[in-house]
Enzyme design. Structure first.
Site, PDB file in Angstrom:
ATOM      1  N   GLY A  41       0.832  -1.206   0.000  1.00 48.78           N
ATOM      2  CA  GLY A  41       0.000   0.000   0.000  1.00 48.78           C
ATOM      3  C   GLY A  41       0.856   1.242   0.000  1.00 48.78           C
ATOM      4  O   GLY A  41       1.856   1.331   0.721  1.00 48.78           O
ATOM      5  N   LEU A  44      -1.612   7.223   2.080  1.00 46.33           N
ATOM      6  CA  LEU A  44      -0.964   8.032   3.113  1.00 46.33           C
ATOM      7  C   LEU A  44      -0.302   7.162   4.171  1.00 46.33           C
ATOM      8  O   LEU A  44       0.813   7.452   4.606  1.00 46.33           O
ATOM      9  CB  LEU A  44      -1.977   8.984   3.738  1.00 46.33           C
ATOM     10  N   ALA A  45      -0.973   6.083   4.588  1.00 37.84           N
ATOM     11  CA  ALA A  45      -0.380   5.239   5.625  1.00 37.84           C
ATOM     12  C   ALA A  45       0.870   4.547   5.091  1.00 37.84           C
ATOM     13  O   ALA A  45       1.935   4.575   5.724  1.00 37.84           O
ATOM     14  CB  ALA A  45      -1.406   4.216   6.112  1.00 37.84           C
ATOM     15  N   GLY A  46       0.755   3.925   3.924  1.00 39.69           N
ATOM     16  CA  GLY A  46       1.872   3.149   3.382  1.00 39.69           C
ATOM     17  C   GLY A  46       3.052   4.011   2.974  1.00 39.69           C
ATOM     18  O   GLY A  46       4.205   3.700   3.310  1.00 39.69           O
ATOM     19  N   ARG A 331     -21.111  12.420  11.648  1.00 37.08           N
ATOM     20  CA  ARG A 331     -21.681  11.868  10.414  1.00 37.08           C
ATOM     21  C   ARG A 331     -22.800  10.857  10.643  1.00 37.08           C
ATOM     22  O   ARG A 331     -23.782  10.841   9.904  1.00 37.08           O
ATOM     23  CB  ARG A 331     -20.567  11.202   9.620  1.00 37.08           C
ATOM     24  N   HIS A 423     -18.897   5.358   2.986  1.00 38.88           N
ATOM     25  CA  HIS A 423     -17.737   6.220   2.818  1.00 38.88           C
ATOM     26  C   HIS A 423     -16.451   5.668   3.425  1.00 38.88           C
ATOM     27  O   HIS A 423     -15.369   5.837   2.875  1.00 38.88           O
ATOM     28  CB  HIS A 423     -18.066   7.559   3.483  1.00 38.88           C
ATOM     29  N   ARG A 457     -16.210   7.399  12.844  1.00 36.88           N
ATOM     30  CA  ARG A 457     -15.033   8.268  12.713  1.00 36.88           C
ATOM     31  C   ARG A 457     -15.459   9.718  12.540  1.00 36.88           C
ATOM     32  O   ARG A 457     -16.384  10.012  11.783  1.00 36.88           O
ATOM     33  CB  ARG A 457     -14.204   7.846  11.503  1.00 36.88           C
ATOM     34  N   LEU A 463      -7.122  10.896   7.752  1.00 34.84           N
ATOM     35  CA  LEU A 463      -5.801  11.308   7.262  1.00 34.84           C
ATOM     36  C   LEU A 463      -4.855  11.437   8.444  1.00 34.84           C
ATOM     37  O   LEU A 463      -3.687  11.045   8.388  1.00 34.84           O
ATOM     38  CB  LEU A 463      -5.919  12.650   6.516  1.00 34.84           C
TER      39      LEU A 463
END
Ligand SMILES: Cc1cc2nc3c(=O)[nH]c(=O)nc-3n(C[C@H](O)[C@H](O)[C@H](O)COP(=O)(O)OP(=O)(O)OC[C@H]3O[C@@H](n4cnc5c(N)ncnc54)[C@H](O)[C@@H]3O)c2cc1C
Length: 659
Positions: A41, A44-46, A331, A423, A457, A463
């Site tokens: 991946g 952003l994390a990877g 949400r 989402h 969340r 992010l």
């Protein structure tokens, strides 16, 4: 049922992470050079994890199925990233971000992880600024902030409506620097199709080169899955079309527990479904709720156009029901409230399954502000409109353009029509405090883990979590494992375990190709999506979930006997890739329903119609369900539940209220 150990460090909440960092075993620089890490991946994390680990000196291999790491789904993130910087001087703090996140997640997240997340949030912004991420700024140069749901402060940093793209470019630059230096080897257009375990530890992966179709074996002392979320199990979602669960699911089948699979986030502000042939839904960022007002007509089945409905005949239902947070409730709450109004007959648009998101008041407010700034004492309505629209354009222009392109309506002139859509997935691979799964040496980061968001969340926190995991958490926590691996030499991929794993992957691909049935992959995916949306979506019931489990099992059988995959196995074959992913979604969907059925309470995004307050809010059962449900794979359609008890020592657990 066994209990599982989250390895949360002892001590006061606010000191746990600092103490952990000072006492975690270290790996010396020369040993790091001989330790190999696989990162699957490049979102952003990877990308952040791979860049940081390579910067530390480890040998890193990165895999992604796109043609470039920059095309990871993270690029789609629009609205922003949270951090407790308190630049606005509005009372923000690490504790408040921690508190908002635990409460936002409806008291189903782990305290220690969430506090750590809040602690490192400020460093993420510093890191990204240093990389050149062009965050929006105030006139004086300070970074600008806006609000997202579930908070009463402004802590969201943003780059217009393209925050994910800009952050990813930053992480990608850091990654490419390491590629250039030879510390990272990049494998694009490679799909991981299994984890290889040797003596119970993760030791590598089997990947398929999507262009040639060739299977490859790769060794790593540790494997990090940064493979994103599984919202596409619903077929229609705001996720990128390629997002899938395959990597996590393969890991699950190799012993990694899957946590809270039923916790799904339905985002309240998306462009409504318009027909049967749609394959994707579009998000209108939550940032739009900063200035937009959500309403429906007070009259049932009102057929007038929005602009013809006078002010006193509009029901600003979020402001009415939740005066303290208004349009910025979290949400899950905003989504359910929209559904409630539409189900009750107050929906708008041709399908009547939509509500309005209206910028008329914001345009006037901003226009008047601009007139004051420019010393215009009696501006005309046209001048106010024009100046107000210019401000809105500056803040949200790309989102407004996107809406217009998709719907043909101009949101500067008429309210947008929006409806909730799938989402984000709060569920994912269970990880301990070190981000390690139940398979030693196998880690999960970003949306792929069950994360820090509990049952719901908060906006702009994905992010933050992905980058926290990659830049600031894993570089420390991986030492706890690798310090004991310095004597493990690089292993040959010709060993029996690797050969066997590759053979199992090939056999499965061949089985899929040989079905030669009559229905395309999408036929099954759509049917699964409908079952999931109807029965495991915004409202769930015992009756519906029981029926769905049976329906999904029947659909699995049908898939394995009637799917049609054109093309060849040893060649570029997107239908074959899709088939493998849908086969995994079919199994995951079943587990999601099992998990939802087992959780006899409502919390966050998991709303069981049998468990609600008189006002229709989620009714938790803390005595029985204050735990993370971690499922172990036993065999087809058979999963064993393990529980991680959630202890709240720093927050008083209460009925969530945004009134
Ligand atoms: C439209 C939209 C807008 C959003 N806006 C925001 C926002 O404003 N703020 C916010 O905080 N969050 C937002 N989110 C959520 C956020 O974007 C995601 O949660 C986050 O980007 C996920 O990052 P990740 O690194 O975990 O995974 P991803 O970015 O999804 O990356 C997954 C990576 O894994 C790779 N991969 C997956 N499976 C395999 C495999 N089997 N083999 C090889 N490679 C594989 C992919 O190639 C990719 O590189 C938004 C989400 C959507 C859908």
């Amino acid at each position: 049922m066994t209990k599982i150990d989250a390895k949360i460090p002892d001590g006061n909440l606010a000191e746990k992470w600092t103490k952990f960092k000072s006492s975690v075993p270290l790996v010396n620089p020369s040993n790091k050079r001989s330790l190999e890490i696989i990162v699957v991946g490049s979102g952003l994390a990877g990308a952040s994890a791979a860049a940081s680990l390579a910067e530390l000196g480890y040998k890193v291999k990165v895999f992604c199925f796109q043609d470039s790491p920059r095309r990871a789904h993270s690029i789609a993130a629009q609205g922003g990233i949270n951090a407790a910087k308190n630049y606005q001087n509005d009372g923000d703090s690490v504790y408040r971000l921690f508190y908002d996140t635990i409460k936002g997640g409806d008291y189903r997240a782990r305290e220690a992880n969430v506090h750590r997340l809040a602690e490192v949030s400020g460093s993420i912004i510093d890191q990204c600024v240093a990389q050149g991420v062009p965050f929006a700024r105030e006139y004086g140069g300070l970074l600008s902030n806006r609000s997202f749901g579930g908070t009463q402060v402004q802590r969201t940093f943003y780059a217009a409506g393209q925050t994910g793209q800009q952050l990813l470019l930053g992480a990608y630059s850091a990654l490419q620097r390491q590629v250039g230096m030879g510390n990272v080897q990049l494998f694009t257009r490679h799909e991981m199709l299994d984890v290889v375990t040797i003596d119970g530890k993760a030791r590598g992966i089997i990947a398929r080169d999507s262009v040639s179709g060739a299977l490859e074996r790769h060794f790593g002392h540790a494997v990090l899955l940064c493979t994103g979320g599984y919202g596409n199990v619903f077929y229609l979602s705001t996720n990128a079309m390629g997002s899938n669960v395959t990597a996590a699911w393969k890991a699950h089948k190799k012993g990694a527990f899957f946590a809270n699979p039923c916790y799904t986030q339905i985002h309240p502000t998306c462009i409504p479904v318009s027909g049967d042939h749609q394959s994707k839904l579009t998000l209108m960022s939550e940032s739009l709720r900063n200035d937009g007002r959500i309403w429906v007509p007070k009259k049932e089945n009102d057929t007038r156009k929005a602009n013809e409905i006078p002010e006193d005949e509009r029901d600003y239902y979020l402001e009415r029901r939740y005066p303290a947070f208004g349009n910025l409730v979290p949400r899950d709450i905003a989504s359910r409230a929209a559904k409630e109004r539409c189900d009750a007959g107050f929906g708008v648009g041709s399908s009547k399954m939509a509500v309005y998101l209206d910028y008329a008041a914001a345009i006037i407010r901003y226009g008047k502000g601009e007139a004051n700034k420019h010393n215009m004492h009696s501006p005309t309505d046209e001048e106010i409109q024009s100046m107000g629209k210019a401000v809105v354009k500056e803040k949200y222009g790309n989102l407004f353009d996107m809406y217009k392109q998709i719907t043909g309506e101009d949101p500067y002139e008429v309210p947008m029509r929006i409806y909730p859509a799938v989402h984000y997935t709060m569920g994912g691979l269970w990880v301990d405090y070190n981000l390690m799964t139940t398979v030693p040496g196998l880690y999960a980061l970003g949306e792929a883990n069950f994360s820090d968001h509990g049952a719901n969340r908060l906006g702009a926190s994905a992010l933050m979590q992905g980058l926290a995991d990659g830049y600031f958490v894993i570089p420390y926590t991986i030492g706890a494992y690798l310090a004991a691996e310095i004597r493990t030499p690089s292993m040959s991929t010709d060993s029996e375990d690797f050969v066997k794993a590759e053979k199992a992957v090939r056999d499965r691909l061949e089985t899929l190709m040989n079905i030669k049935g009559s229905k395309p992959v999408d036929y099954f995916h759509k049917r699964l999506g409908k079952i999931m949306w109807d029965e495991c979506g915004m409202a769930r019931s015992e009756r519906g979930l029981k029926a769905s489990i049976k329906e999904i099992q029947a659909l699995q059988k049908e898939f394995w006997s009637d799917v049609k995959i054109p093309g060849e196995i040893d060649n570029l074959n997107p239908e074959l890739e899709k088939a493998g992913r849908v086969a995994d979604f079919l199994e995951l969907g079943e587990l999601m329903c099992i998990d939802a059925l087992d959780r006899n309470e409502s919390c966050g995004g998991h709303f069981r119609v049998e468990y609600q307050t008189e006002d229709g809010e989620a009714l938790r059962d803390d005595d029985k369900f204050a735990y993370v449900a971690a499922w172990e794979y036993e065999k087809q359609s058979s999963f064993k539940l393990h529980k991680e008890e959630l202890k709240y020592e720093n927050i008083k657990i209460a009925q969530r209220s945004y009134k």
